[in-house]
Design an enzyme around this catalytic site. Structure first.
Site, mmCIF file in Angstrom:
data_model
loop_
_atom_site.group_PDB
_atom_site.id
_atom_site.type_symbol
_atom_site.label_atom_id
_atom_site.label_comp_id
_atom_site.label_asym_id
_atom_site.label_seq_id
_atom_site.Cartn_x
_atom_site.Cartn_y
_atom_site.Cartn_z
ATOM 1 N NE ARG A 38 -1.145 2.507 2.880
ATOM 2 C CZ ARG A 38 -0.577 3.607 3.359
ATOM 3 N NH1 ARG A 38 -0.481 4.696 2.615
ATOM 4 N NH2 ARG A 38 -0.077 3.627 4.582
ATOM 5 C CG ASP A 39 3.195 4.307 3.011
ATOM 6 O OD1 ASP A 39 2.964 5.220 2.192
ATOM 7 O OD2 ASP A 39 3.619 4.533 4.159
ATOM 8 C CB CYS A 291 3.001 10.341 1.704
ATOM 9 S SG CYS A 291 1.350 11.028 1.853
ATOM 10 C CG ASN A 300 6.968 3.190 4.407
ATOM 11 O OD1 ASN A 300 6.417 3.300 3.319
ATOM 12 N ND2 ASN A 300 6.380 3.556 5.524
HETATM 13 C C1 LIG Z 1 -10.268 11.379 1.661
HETATM 14 C C2 LIG Z 1 -10.911 11.578 0.306
HETATM 15 C C3 LIG Z 1 -11.657 10.346 -0.094
HETATM 16 C C4 LIG Z 1 -11.879 12.734 0.340
HETATM 17 O O1 LIG Z 1 -12.036 13.169 -0.972
HETATM 18 P P1 LIG Z 1 -12.894 14.415 -1.356
HETATM 19 O O2 LIG Z 1 -12.536 14.823 -2.719
HETATM 20 O O3 LIG Z 1 -12.872 15.440 -0.315
HETATM 21 O O4 LIG Z 1 -14.257 13.705 -1.209
HETATM 22 P P2 LIG Z 1 -15.580 13.841 -1.834
HETATM 23 O O5 LIG Z 1 -16.450 13.274 -0.797
HETATM 24 O O6 LIG Z 1 -15.858 15.214 -2.318
HETATM 25 O O7 LIG Z 1 -15.492 12.853 -3.079
HETATM 26 C C5 LIG Z 1 -14.770 13.140 -4.250
HETATM 27 C C6 LIG Z 1 -14.891 11.940 -5.174
HETATM 28 O O8 LIG Z 1 -14.203 10.835 -4.606
HETATM 29 C C7 LIG Z 1 -15.130 9.775 -4.371
HETATM 30 N N1 LIG Z 1 -14.725 9.146 -3.123
HETATM 31 C C8 LIG Z 1 -14.779 9.674 -1.894
HETATM 32 N N2 LIG Z 1 -14.295 8.786 -1.027
HETATM 33 C C9 LIG Z 1 -13.965 7.692 -1.724
HETATM 34 C C10 LIG Z 1 -13.404 6.448 -1.358
HETATM 35 N N3 LIG Z 1 -13.096 6.143 -0.096
HETATM 36 N N4 LIG Z 1 -13.168 5.552 -2.324
HETATM 37 C C11 LIG Z 1 -13.472 5.821 -3.599
HETATM 38 N N5 LIG Z 1 -13.996 6.990 -4.014
HETATM 39 C C12 LIG Z 1 -14.238 7.914 -3.068
HETATM 40 C C13 LIG Z 1 -16.486 10.439 -4.314
HETATM 41 O O9 LIG Z 1 -17.484 9.520 -4.615
HETATM 42 C C14 LIG Z 1 -16.334 11.501 -5.362
HETATM 43 O O10 LIG Z 1 -16.421 10.919 -6.642
HETATM 44 P P3 LIG Z 1 -16.972 11.780 -7.898
HETATM 45 O O11 LIG Z 1 -18.322 12.247 -7.472
HETATM 46 O O12 LIG Z 1 -15.997 12.898 -8.089
HETATM 47 O O13 LIG Z 1 -16.955 10.763 -8.985
HETATM 48 C C15 LIG Z 1 -9.836 11.886 -0.730
HETATM 49 O O14 LIG Z 1 -9.242 13.100 -0.386
HETATM 50 C C16 LIG Z 1 -8.796 10.827 -0.841
HETATM 51 O O15 LIG Z 1 -9.050 9.679 -1.152
HETATM 52 N N6 LIG Z 1 -7.533 11.216 -0.635
HETATM 53 C C17 LIG Z 1 -6.426 10.331 -0.775
HETATM 54 C C18 LIG Z 1 -5.779 10.160 0.521
HETATM 55 C C19 LIG Z 1 -4.660 9.147 0.408
HETATM 56 O O16 LIG Z 1 -4.853 8.029 -0.026
HETATM 57 N N7 LIG Z 1 -3.446 9.544 0.843
HETATM 58 C C20 LIG Z 1 -2.346 8.659 0.869
HETATM 59 C C21 LIG Z 1 -2.513 7.656 1.961
HETATM 60 S S1 LIG Z 1 -2.173 8.315 3.575
HETATM 61 C C22 LIG Z 1 -0.484 8.091 3.731
HETATM 62 O O17 LIG Z 1 0.160 7.678 2.820
HETATM 63 C C23 LIG Z 1 0.135 8.341 5.052
HETATM 64 C C24 LIG Z 1 0.382 7.049 5.851
HETATM 65 C C25 LIG Z 1 -0.932 6.393 6.242
HETATM 66 O O18 LIG Z 1 1.117 6.107 5.083
HETATM 67 C C26 LIG Z 1 1.165 7.350 7.117
HETATM 68 C C27 LIG Z 1 2.288 8.348 6.916
HETATM 69 O O19 LIG Z 1 3.387 7.985 6.476
HETATM 70 O O20 LIG Z 1 2.032 9.513 7.226
#
Ligand SMILES: CC(C)(COP(=O)([O-])OP(=O)([O-])OC[C@H]1O[C@@H](n2cnc3c(N)ncnc32)[C@H](O)[C@@H]1OP(=O)([O-])[O-])[C@@H](O)C(=O)NCCC(=O)NCCSC(=O)C[C@@](C)(O)CC(=O)[O-]
Length: 357
Positions: A38-39, A291, A300
């Site tokens: 994933r990450d 990220c 990582n």
């Molecule tokens: C959080 C949201 C979903 C909010 O996203 P948003 O744009 O604010 O949400 P929305 O509610 O306005 O939805 C926008 C579109 O996304 C769809 N949608 C909404 N939610 C989902 C979902 N769950 N799965 C699939 N589709 C989804 C929703 O249906 C819509 O579709 P459209 O109408 O445009 O066709 C968005 O900002 C997002 O997915 N961001 C990506 C975040 C991400 O994956 N970041 C990387 C992982 S975190 C990380 O790496 C850190 C970590 C964990 O490893 C630890 C570290 O090292 O720090």
């Protein structure tokens, strides 16, 4: 799960001394949470074939690693590489239990929609057939799965990563915790940028991290992954953060540490974690990762580097170094990247020189 151990913030504080003793109790076992699928893959620009993702998860399941974060149910518009996560999960659920140890598979999820997609796959997956025709049981359970939710210790990062405030991110988690509890599915929680934020700098307030950790535990998280997303963490600030968490009543066994190795501080910071009693560490095979919302941050800490160091300290991870090193070499070649694990490369070179490769 957490509620049974410590139902309220007050109770948690009252038993702090007892829990500190528990946390620092000598243990030679360290739990590795392999987040490479994933990450490690989420930030890759070139689309990775589903078969490669599946092979990565499958091979990792036979290394002895007890936990694998296999994919994420986030918006494909923001993280296109994870668009095939339902298929990855379907495959995971069809697998017979891996050896040598059963694996817990985690799936990242930011909101109700992500959780609904997770349960859709879980509920439609057939039960895994029994391992042999002579088995008396006619059916077998699905592999154990868990959700991982994520928020961050700064408003800027939370907004960039999940398009909401820190408080709103906690609101989004409420239905996830209640449904997961009703379905008996564990929930792990990440706190990103705990030791440095790409938008607010290195001096993230450790009390903000601690307050968030306490809140998430009280909401029902079974573990907090304290993440150094940017790799800005240093030994003194890691020490300070762990002390602050402890003072807030967060036990060493409630947390995992998640270090990105941008400034080569992941292993020194791990030593601090070990001294503090933390026995769970997130790593990615071959040092994969980064990220999408943390510009410049590298992968990582490599699983092979972590495992090599832990074994050199006499700690037991259960991980087969040879298998892990081979996977690190293979997946980086698949992605057309250099293998970032120094220990993995050295291990394979030595085996080759000894004619054992
Ligand atoms: C959080 C949201 C979903 C909010 O996203 P948003 O744009 O604010 O949400 P929305 O509610 O306005 O939805 C926008 C579109 O996304 C769809 N949608 C909404 N939610 C989902 C979902 N769950 N799965 C699939 N589709 C989804 C929703 O249906 C819509 O579709 P459209 O109408 O445009 O066709 C968005 O900002 C997002 O997915 N961001 C990506 C975040 C991400 O994956 N970041 C990387 C992982 S975190 C990380 O790496 C850190 C970590 C964990 O490893 C630890 C570290 O090292 O720090």
């Amino acid at each position: 799960m957490f509620a049974a151990r410590a139902p309220s913030r007050l109770t948690r504080l009252c038993s702090l001394q007892c829990r500190r003793r528990l946390a620092t109790a000598a243990s030679d076992k360290v739990r590795i949470i392999e987040v490479g699928p994933r990450d490690g893959l989420q930030n890759e620009k070139k689309s990775i074939p589903l078969a490669t993702k599946v092979e990565l998860t499958e091979r990792l399941a036979h290394t002895g690693v007890p936990v694998i974060e296999a994919a994420s149910f986030v918006a494909p518009k923001w993280v296109p590489q994870m668009a095939s996560s339902a298929e990855v999960m379907e495959h995971v659920l069809r697998q017979p239990p891996p050896s040598p140890v059963p694996v817990l598979y985690q799936f990242l999820c930011p909101n109700q929609k992500g959780m609904d997609n997770f349960f859709k796959v879980l509920d439609s997956a057939p039960l895994t057939p029994p391992p042999s025709p002579s088995s008396t049981s006619s059916k077998q359970d699905k592999p154990e799965v868990e959700l991982s939710i994520f928020t961050a210790a700064t408003e800027s990062f939370t907004r960039k990563n999940t398009n909401c405030s820190m408080a709103e991110s906690l609101e989004r988690f409420k239905p996830i915790f209640s449904t997961a509890k009703a379905r008996n599915i564990g929930v792990r929680a990440y706190i990103s940028v705990a030791l440095g934020c790409p938008y607010e700098g290195p001096n993230v307030d450790p009390h903000a991290v601690a307050n968030l950790a306490v809140t998430l535990l009280e909401m029902g998280a079974n573990e907090i992954s304290v993440a150094d997303t940017t790799g800005m963490g240093t030994v003194p600030r890691t020490k300070k953060l762990l002390e602050t968490l402890s003072q807030a009543g967060v036990r060493a066994e409630d947390i995992a540490l998640h270090f990105h190795d941008t400034y080569a501080q992941a292993l020194p910071n791990t030593i601090v974690g070990l001294e503090h009693g933390v026995r769970s560490y997130d790593t990615a095979v071959g040092g994969l990762g980064g990220c999408p919302y943390s510009p410049g941050a590298t992968g990582n800490v490599a699983t092979e580097d972590m495992v090599h160091m832990l074994h050199s300290l006499g700690l037991d991870t259960g991980v087969d170094m040879q298998r892990m090193a081979e996977i690190g070499e293979w997946i980086n070649a698949e992605l057309g990247k250099a293998n970032e694990s120094r220990a993995g490369k050295a291990f394979l070179a030595q085996r080759k020189a000894a004619g054992k490769a």
